[in-house]
Scaffold this motif. Structure first.
Motif, PDB file in Angstrom:
ATOM      1  N   ASN A  91      49.707  40.634  43.871  1.00  0.00           N
ATOM      2  CA  ASN A  91      48.600  40.501  44.807  1.00  0.00           C
ATOM      3  C   ASN A  91      47.351  40.006  44.073  1.00  0.00           C
ATOM      4  O   ASN A  91      47.408  39.597  42.914  1.00  0.00           O
ATOM      5  CB  ASN A  91      48.331  41.829  45.527  1.00  0.00           C
ATOM      6  CG  ASN A  91      48.087  42.962  44.540  1.00  0.00           C
ATOM      7  OD1 ASN A  91      47.493  42.765  43.485  1.00  0.00           O
ATOM      8  ND2 ASN A  91      48.546  44.156  44.886  1.00  0.00           N
ATOM      9  N   LYS A 112      44.476  41.821  43.518  1.00  0.00           N
ATOM     10  CA  LYS A 112      43.582  42.950  43.275  1.00  0.00           C
ATOM     11  C   LYS A 112      42.670  42.748  42.073  1.00  0.00           C
ATOM     12  O   LYS A 112      41.617  43.369  41.985  1.00  0.00           O
ATOM     13  CB  LYS A 112      44.406  44.229  43.098  1.00  0.00           C
ATOM     14  CG  LYS A 112      45.002  44.750  44.391  1.00  0.00           C
ATOM     15  CD  LYS A 112      45.700  46.071  44.186  1.00  0.00           C
ATOM     16  CE  LYS A 112      46.229  46.615  45.507  1.00  0.00           C
ATOM     17  NZ  LYS A 112      46.950  47.901  45.333  1.00  0.00           N
ATOM     18  N   ARG A 113      43.074  41.906  41.151  1.00  0.00           N
ATOM     19  CA  ARG A 113      42.263  41.687  39.945  1.00  0.00           C
ATOM     20  C   ARG A 113      41.471  40.381  40.011  1.00  0.00           C
ATOM     21  O   ARG A 113      40.949  39.918  39.011  1.00  0.00           O
ATOM     22  CB  ARG A 113      43.171  41.674  38.716  1.00  0.00           C
ATOM     23  CG  ARG A 113      43.956  42.966  38.516  1.00  0.00           C
ATOM     24  CD  ARG A 113      44.979  42.834  37.416  1.00  0.00           C
ATOM     25  NE  ARG A 113      44.375  42.518  36.133  1.00  0.00           N
ATOM     26  CZ  ARG A 113      45.058  42.223  35.034  1.00  0.00           C
ATOM     27  NH1 ARG A 113      46.381  42.194  35.074  1.00  0.00           N
ATOM     28  NH2 ARG A 113      44.435  41.952  33.909  1.00  0.00           N
ATOM     29  N   GLY A 117      44.271  42.113  48.673  1.00  0.00           N
ATOM     30  CA  GLY A 117      43.521  42.896  47.689  1.00  0.00           C
ATOM     31  C   GLY A 117      42.397  42.155  47.002  1.00  0.00           C
ATOM     32  O   GLY A 117      41.718  42.727  46.134  1.00  0.00           O
ATOM     33  N   ARG A 122      38.717  40.066  46.463  1.00  0.00           N
ATOM     34  CA  ARG A 122      37.329  40.153  46.906  1.00  0.00           C
ATOM     35  C   ARG A 122      36.814  38.748  47.160  1.00  0.00           C
ATOM     36  O   ARG A 122      37.104  37.831  46.382  1.00  0.00           O
ATOM     37  CB  ARG A 122      36.434  40.819  45.854  1.00  0.00           C
ATOM     38  CG  ARG A 122      36.722  42.301  45.650  1.00  0.00           C
ATOM     39  CD  ARG A 122      35.814  42.876  44.553  1.00  0.00           C
ATOM     40  NE  ARG A 122      34.400  42.793  44.917  1.00  0.00           N
ATOM     41  CZ  ARG A 122      33.480  42.132  44.223  1.00  0.00           C
ATOM     42  NH1 ARG A 122      33.821  41.478  43.114  1.00  0.00           N
ATOM     43  NH2 ARG A 122      32.215  42.118  44.611  1.00  0.00           N
ATOM     44  N   SER A 157      46.008  51.526  52.274  1.00  0.00           N
ATOM     45  CA  SER A 157      45.968  51.641  50.820  1.00  0.00           C
ATOM     46  C   SER A 157      45.693  53.082  50.402  1.00  0.00           C
ATOM     47  O   SER A 157      46.334  53.614  49.491  1.00  0.00           O
ATOM     48  CB  SER A 157      44.893  50.709  50.255  1.00  0.00           C
ATOM     49  OG  SER A 157      44.891  50.742  48.853  1.00  0.00           O
ATOM     50  N   ASP A 164      54.604  49.142  48.123  1.00  0.00           N
ATOM     51  CA  ASP A 164      53.808  47.974  48.512  1.00  0.00           C
ATOM     52  C   ASP A 164      54.288  47.428  49.852  1.00  0.00           C
ATOM     53  O   ASP A 164      53.483  47.061  50.719  1.00  0.00           O
ATOM     54  CB  ASP A 164      53.887  46.893  47.430  1.00  0.00           C
ATOM     55  CG  ASP A 164      52.973  47.183  46.250  1.00  0.00           C
ATOM     56  OD1 ASP A 164      52.069  48.032  46.405  1.00  0.00           O
ATOM     57  OD2 ASP A 164      53.170  46.578  45.179  1.00  0.00           O
TER      58      ASP A 164
END
Length: 643
Positions: free
Chosen positions: A214, A216-217, A253, A255, A554, A619
Motif C-alpha cells: 500500500n 502508507k509510507r 493509506g 497522504r 483500520s 489486509d
C-alpha cells in the motif's frame, strides 16, 4: 489477423480473466503460455524464447523475468523440469478454453471498429480502413500506460505504436463520448479494452509482489492544476477523475497534500481569473471553463477565500515547503535547463514554482534510494506530461530518483493505484477514459496559439473587426467550432476556417437573442449551476465517507490483529509444553488453552499449504470491512439505494 488485432484480443481476455474469473496476473499469462508450450519444438524452454513467442502470438510485450515466474510455477505443478537455467516439458499440459475466449473477444472488437468507421464517415466524412481504426485505437490505449517509473521495464505491454494524427484522436474521442452519452452497450466493450490495457501495465512490472504493497509510507504532493481540478474549475470530467484518484490514494493509506508555495500559485491563478473574466485577451483554460460555466467574479473571489476548506473536505491539505538543505540541495540551474527543453511556460513564475516543488521532493527523500514507488516517501503529482518527462531525465543522475522519478503524472498514478485494488474503484477506468476523451476534444496549445495568431493577422488585414476578434477569442462557441472544423489538427487551420468559425458563432449568438431563447438559456444555466453544486457536495461527502470508513476499519483491524496474534502466540506457547495442558485446576481454563493450541496448529497448517500470512489476510479483511462500512454510510446519508 494483424498483430494489432491480436493485441486487442489479448487485452480483452486479460480483463475477462482478472475481473470476471478472479484470477491473478500470472494465471492469465499461464493460460496463454500453455498453448504455445503444447506446440513447442523438442528443445529446452527459456524465458527469453517464451517472451519472444508470446509477443509474436499475442501482441503483448512481457518481460523475461515475468515469464520466468510463470515457468517456475508450471515446474512446481510438475508440468516442467528445470535444469541449467532452462525448462523441459515433463508431462502432458492441461487444456485451455482459449479458442472460445478469442472468438468472443474478436466479435466484440469487430463490432466496435465497425461502428467507429461508420461514425467517422457519417459525422466527419472521413473514410477509415479497419487497420487505420485499429491503429488509432491502439494509440489511444497507449496513453493508459505508466510513464517514467523504472520499476516498470516497459512503458506498456503494447507493441510499438506510431502516434496517430490529432484529428484521428479527435474522431475517436468524439465516438467514445457519443456512445457513452447514448448509453450504447459498445461503450462497455471499449472499457473492457481499456481495463485490459491498465491490467497489462502490471505484466510489465518485474516485481509483481510490489503491487500488493500500500501507500502508507508515501505522501503525494499535488501540483496546482490538480488542485484546480478538485475545485471543479477545469472541467467536470477532470473533477470527477481527480476526486476518484484522491479517494483511492487515501484508501491505500497514502497522504495527499500540497506545498505552501503551491498554495501561493493557486491563489495567484484564482486572483488572475477573477481579474480577467471580462478581458478578451485572457484565454487560459481556467478562464475559458469559468466563462463556460457562467460564473462571475464574485464566485471566483468566494472560491479564493475558502479553497483551503474545500480541499480539506477531500482530505487534501497544505504542508510547509521544506527549507533548503545544503547536503540535499540539487543543481537547480541544471534542472531548469532540462525543464526548459521539454516545457514552454507562459509565465516565468510557473517555472519557479515547479523547480521549488521538484527540489522539495529531493529534500523530503533525504538521500534514500527507493526501488519502488511505495517506498519513495514523497512524489510530486502533476497532469503535465512534459514536466514529468523532464524530471525523470534529470533524476537519472541522483540515487534517490534514479528508479522512482520525483514526478509522476496523475494518469500513471491512477493506473498504479487501480492495479493495487481494482475492485475498490471499478468506475475509475470509465472516468479516466472520459477525461482523456474530453481532453482530446479541446484545442491543444499549438492549435490555440496558431488560431490566436491567425485572428491577429486577419484583424490587422481588416478582414475582421476588433469586435469580431474579441468574440472569437472569448466565446466558448468559437472553441467548439474550431475543433469541429479542424478536428484538432493545426494543419487544417486556414484563413477561411476562421471566417467560417465567425459565421457559426454569430449565428449561434443571433439565435440566442430572442426572449424565449434567453429565458431557456437562463433556466439551463440555473439548472447546470445547481447540478454542479450538487455534484461538488456529493463528491466531498463521498470523500469524507471514504476516509471515515478507512480509518474505522483500520482501527478495528489493528485491534483484532493484535488479539489474534496474541492468541496464536499463546497457543504456540501452551502447545510447546512450557505451560501444562491442564492448568489452574479449571476445566474452563483448560478448554481455553486447548482451543488456543488447536487454533495455532490450524493456522500453521493453513499457512504452510496456502502460503498466506496473518498480515495479508487481515489486509484483505480490513478492505472488506472498509467497503462494508462505506456502503452502509452511503445508504444512511442517501448516496446509495439499498437493493
Amino acid at each position: 489477423m494483424t498483430q494489432t488485432h491480436q493485441t486487442l484480443i489479448s487485452l480483452a481476455i486479460l480483463k475477462s480473466d482478472l475481473d470476471d474469473e478472479r484470477r491473478d496476473y500470472l494465471s492469465y499469462i499461464e493460460s496463454l503460455l500453455l498453448p504455445l508450450l503444447k506446440s513447442w519444438p523438442d528443445e529446452p524452454v527459456t524465458d527469453t524464447q517464451a517472451a519472444r513467442q508470446f509477443e509474436a502470438e499475442y501482441g503483448l510485450r512481457i518481460p523475461d523475468r515475468t515469464l520466468q515466474l510463470v515457468l517456475r510455477r508450471l515446474a512446481r505443478q510438475g508440468y516442467l523440469n528445470r535444469s541449467h537455467g532452462a525448462f523441459h516439458i515433463s508431462k502432458a499440459l492441461p487444456e485451455t478454453n482459449l479458442g472460445q475466449k478469442r472468438a468472443v473477444a474478436s466479435a466484440h472488437i469487430d463490432q466496435v471498429f465497425k461502428e467507429l468507421t461508420n461514425y467517422a464517415k457519417s459525422e466527419f466524412g472521413v473514410i477509415w480502413t479497419d487497420d487505420e481504426a485499429e491503429e488509432t485505437f491502439l494509440d489511444f490505449l497507449d496513453r493508459f500506460g505508466v510513464d517514467y517509473l523504472r520499476a516498470y521495464i516497459f512503458r506498456t505491454t503494447l507493441p510499438e505504436v506510431s502516434e496517430s494524427a490529432p484529428h484521428k484522436q479527435f474522431i475517436l474521442s468524439s465516438f467514445v463520448r457519443s456512445i457513452y452519452a447514448d448509453k450504447n452497450p459498445l461503450f462497455e466493450s471499449v472499457i473492457v479494452l481499456i481495463k485490459g490495457q491498465m491490467y497489462g501495465n502490471a505484466l510489465t512490472c518485474p516485481d509483481l509482489e510490489g503491487l500488493q504493497k500500500n501507500f502508507k509510507r508515501l505522501t503525494f504532493y499535488f501540483d496546482t492544476p490538480l488542485l484546480l481540478n478538485l475545485l471543479n474549475l477545469q472541467g467536470e470530467h477532470e473533477f470527477d477523475s481527480t476526486t476518484e484518484l484522491v479517494s483511492m490514494l487515501i484508501r491505500l493509506g497514502g497522504r495527499v497534500v500540497f506545498f505552501d508555495h503551491t498554495a501561493t500559485e493557486l491563489e495567484s491563478v484564482l486572483q488572475a481569473t477573477a481579474n480577467n473574466l471580462e478581458n478578451p485577451d485572457a484565454t487560459g483554460r481556467v478562464v475559458r471553463e469559468v466563462r463556460r460555466l457562467g460564473l462571475k467574479r464574485g464566485d471566483i473571489t468566494l472560491k479564493l477565500s475558502r479553497y483551503d476548506s474545500e480541499l480539506r473536505q477531500f482530505g487534501v491539505q497544505s504542508q510547509r515547503t521544506p527549507e533548503y538543505d545544503v547536503d540535499l540541495q540539487i543543481e537547480e540551474s541544471s534542472l531548469e535547463a532540462e525543464i526548459n527543453r521539454h516545457v514552454k511556460y507562459k509565465h516565468p513564475r510557473a517555472l519557479e514554482f515547479d523547480i521549488n516543488s521538484i527540489r522539495s521532493i529531493f529534500v523530503l527523500r533525504r538521500g534514500t534510494v527507493p526501488h519502488r514507488l511505495e517506498d519513495a516517501r514523497a512524489v510530486l503529482v502533476t497532469n503535465n506530461d512534459a514536466l514529468s518527462r523532464a524530471a525523470f531525465t534529470f533524476g537519472q543522475t541522483h540515487n534517490s530518483t534514479r528508479e522512482v522519478s520525483p514526478v509522476i503524472t496523475d494518469f500513471s498514478l491512477a493506473n498504479v493505484a487501480w492495479l493495487k485494488s481494482p475492485m475498490d474503484a471499478p468506475n475509475l477506468p470509465v472516468k479516466e477514459t472520459l477525461a482523456a476523451c474530453y481532453a482530446a476534444m479541446e484545442p491543444n496549445a499549438e492549435l490555440w496559439g496558431k488560431y490566436l495568431t491567425e485572428l491577429q493577422r486577419l484583424e490587422e488585414a481588416g478582414e475582421i473587426t476588433a469586435d469580431d476578434h474579441a468574440v472569437l477569442r472569448a466565446s466558448g462557441l468559437s472553441e467548439k467550432a474550431l475543433m469541429d472544423l479542424t478536428l484538432g489538427d493545426e494543419t487544417l487551420l486556414r484563413g477561411d476556417t476562421v471566417t467560417e468559425i465567425l459565421g457559426r458563432v454569430k449565428k449561434e449568438l443571433s439565435a440566442e437573442e430572442s426572449a424565449k431563447r434567453k429565458e431557456e438559456r437562463r433556466a439551463h444555466d440555473a439548472t447546470r449551476s445547481r447540478l454542479r453544486s450538487e455534484l461538488e457536495r456529493k463528491k466531498r461527502l463521498e470523500s469524507k465517507i471514504d476516509r471515515i470508513s478507512y480509518q474505522t476499519a483500520s482501527g478495528i483491524g489493528w485491534i483484532v490483529f493484535v488479539l489474534v496474534v496474541l492468541a496464536v502466540f499463546l497457543g504456540m506457547t501452551f502447545g510447546s509444553g512450557v505451560v501444562p495442558a491442564y492448568i489452574l485446576d479449571s476445566i474452563l481454563a483448560t478448554a481455553a488453552t486447548n482451543t488456543l493450541i488447536f487454533l495455532a496448529i490450524l493456522w500453521g497448517l493453513y499457512s504452510s499449504v496456502f502460503g498466506s500470512s496473518l498480515r495479508s489476510i487481515f489486509d484483505r479483511w480490513k478492505r472488506y470491512m472498509a467497503n462494508a462500512i462505506r456502503k452502509r454510510l452511503k445508504l444512511i446519508v442517501g448516496l446509495e439505494v439499498e437493493n
